[in-house]
Design a protein around this motif. Sequence first.
Motif, short mmCIF file in Angstrom:
data_model
loop_
_atom_site.label_atom_id
_atom_site.label_comp_id
_atom_site.label_asym_id
_atom_site.label_seq_id
_atom_site.Cartn_x
_atom_site.Cartn_y
_atom_site.Cartn_z
N ALA A 262 0.81 -1.23 0.00
CA ALA A 262 0.00 0.00 0.00
C ALA A 262 0.84 1.27 0.00
N GLY A 263 2.09 1.20 -0.44
CA GLY A 263 2.93 2.39 -0.46
C GLY A 263 2.43 3.43 -1.44
N ASN A 264 2.63 4.70 -1.11
CA ASN A 264 2.22 5.80 -1.99
C ASN A 264 2.92 5.74 -3.34
N GLN A 265 2.25 6.27 -4.36
CA GLN A 265 2.92 6.51 -5.63
C GLN A 265 3.91 7.66 -5.43
N ARG A 266 5.16 7.47 -5.85
CA ARG A 266 6.14 8.55 -5.73
C ARG A 266 7.32 8.30 -6.66
N SER A 267 7.98 9.37 -7.04
CA SER A 267 9.17 9.30 -7.88
C SER A 267 10.38 9.06 -7.00
N VAL A 268 11.26 8.17 -7.45
CA VAL A 268 12.46 7.84 -6.70
C VAL A 268 13.63 7.71 -7.66
N SER A 269 14.83 7.70 -7.10
CA SER A 269 16.04 7.39 -7.85
C SER A 269 16.70 6.21 -7.18
N PHE A 270 16.96 5.16 -7.94
CA PHE A 270 17.65 4.00 -7.41
C PHE A 270 18.86 3.73 -8.29
N ARG A 271 20.07 3.90 -7.70
CA ARG A 271 21.32 3.74 -8.44
C ARG A 271 21.32 4.59 -9.71
#
Length: 655
Positions: A262-271
């Motif tokens: 159930a995590g929020n939609q969000r923009s992330v950077s991974f590596r």
Amino acid sequence: MESPALEAFEQTGRLPYIIGFREAPAITHKAELQRGPQPPLRGKMARDLDGEVANYAKRLEATQRDREALLKRAVGRDFAVTHRMQHAFNGIVAELSPAEAAAFLNDPNVALVEPYTEFALDDEVAPGVIGAPTVWADGTGIHRAAFVGRERSEVSVYNRRAHGEGVVVGIIDSGINFASPSFAGVEPETGYRFVNPRGPGNYLGTCAPGGVDAGRCNDKLIGGYDFVCGAPANLCGQANIGEEPGFGDSNNHGTHTAGTTAGNQRSVSFRGARMTISGIAPRANVIAYDACYTNTSTGQGLCPNVSTLASINQAIADGVDVINYSIGGGTQPWSEAISQAFLAAADAGIFVSAAAGNSGPNPSTSGHHQPWVTTVAAAQSGRAGYEFTLNVSGAGVPANLQQIVMNAGSGGVELGASIPASPLAAGPGFTGTADGCNASGGFAPGLFTNRIALVRRGSCPFTEKAANAAAAGARAVIIVNNTTGGIAPSVPGATVPVFGMAQAEGVALHGLLGSAPQASIPFPATRIGNTQDQLAAFSSRGPAPFSVMKPDITGHGVNILEPIGCAPAQWGSPCLRRSHRPALRHLDGHPAGGRCRRPAAADLPELEPGRDQVGADDDRHPGRAERDRRRGHALPGRCRPRAGGPGGQGRLGAA
């Protein structure tokens, strides 16, 4: 499995026991009232069913206290009762000796005696593969008539509610990182503002005013409980128990499973790779039930049965719609308190998703054989991860060595920019057993200046090898395994990026150094693919006993990208993200309820055929979770175990 808690209990000669009484718990009583004859209405007043159930729960508690007094007289001492339950399970948790607990089996009012035990804690691509974005945009496609008479919160009934709005998910695990943007009260990506179904500012458990977590909840994360430091486990402060008061997550597992669910939609950077991540039901509300601790001597997450049982009981009392349970157990459904509590959850119309486990690829390794629980195996999503690669060029470099996938080291400097084409170099001790160790002299000054260093594993810590290579001028360090398989080196304090490489590729690369190959390491990391819907090698599988088909379904569970927990000192910050291989993937956000049969084909969500790398009948899973394109779904069912279980095996839970 080492357990510091059990070691501490053994020293006292007593340990917590679950004592179950014969009367049905409150939720089961409610289901029985609903199925029975309904009294006539009097005037304009309808029947107060919830009031009747609340009074029944109070009567159960009073009866429990009366029986506790009788049991104490029977054993001749005033033993401690650490927890009482009436909703999912009618029983208590008490500290007893084995002889005292065995004596209780002779009491006709006692239905179950179960000793303290522990079970192990068993993204951006997966929602799209199972069709979640289509449901988010177009609705569930489930006809309204399918929910006629449903008493719960009527969530996910109408097509306009397709992101999980109004659904309350209970995460029974190691806690949640409440500072993560994945659980913020305003969705970072869309600006959606959550609605607390209990009303603004009304939070549950330790988030209530005066609780240890006061101020940490919001309109998405609406409550939390601690059943590890608090009753009934009371484990904090003991040797090798990694846990802090409150529901903050210092293990990572609970935060990860909650984010996937159930995590929020969000923009992330991974590596360096930018993406949008989301839980399957991103707009659901969440309650955290902290039931697991970390054995700090081994790193293993462990979940006391007394804590998980208390969590299920509280989740039912809180009115959750979905329970996520990424924890082992459930192999004897008719004689385990937790399994019986999940049956009560099914009576309450709660959808329970439980882990098949991580004990594959051998057959008959699945846990959670309860017919009323949906048991989920892990499959691949088509994206193995975002990994750094070594791109090698030069005369005579074979195709299989031109791009080599590496494992990034942890704890030191992370790669933040591409390393351009540079010479590869190795020290004179690469073929020995102590390459790069201080005892063998390390590396000569300047040996790796402006080069990428190849260093062989062995004899001394990774940190020592990495430090010596950096001191000799290396731009990056690649530690090559000295046995089969890959490695992911832990290099706290390293000052240059460090990577791990499999033995076969590293040795072959070393053999090319005479031709002076060049190598680069691109940034951002490279997206690595895998075979979609292939059952993960680590995933547990059937066949199962009791004439049930388990696991029920697969969900994507390989290298899912989700938020992680924090150390207690970092609980005020969002913490970083990482790739993780979880124990269980989680299903859609609408409650489907318990089942006591295999549903007919018309009841099931549409499934894609499953594939596996082995191909044996027991390795072929029934299909993955898929958006429901049909006009039906398995609705809440009810089934009670036969006396003594499927084989008539006598008293439940006989110790």
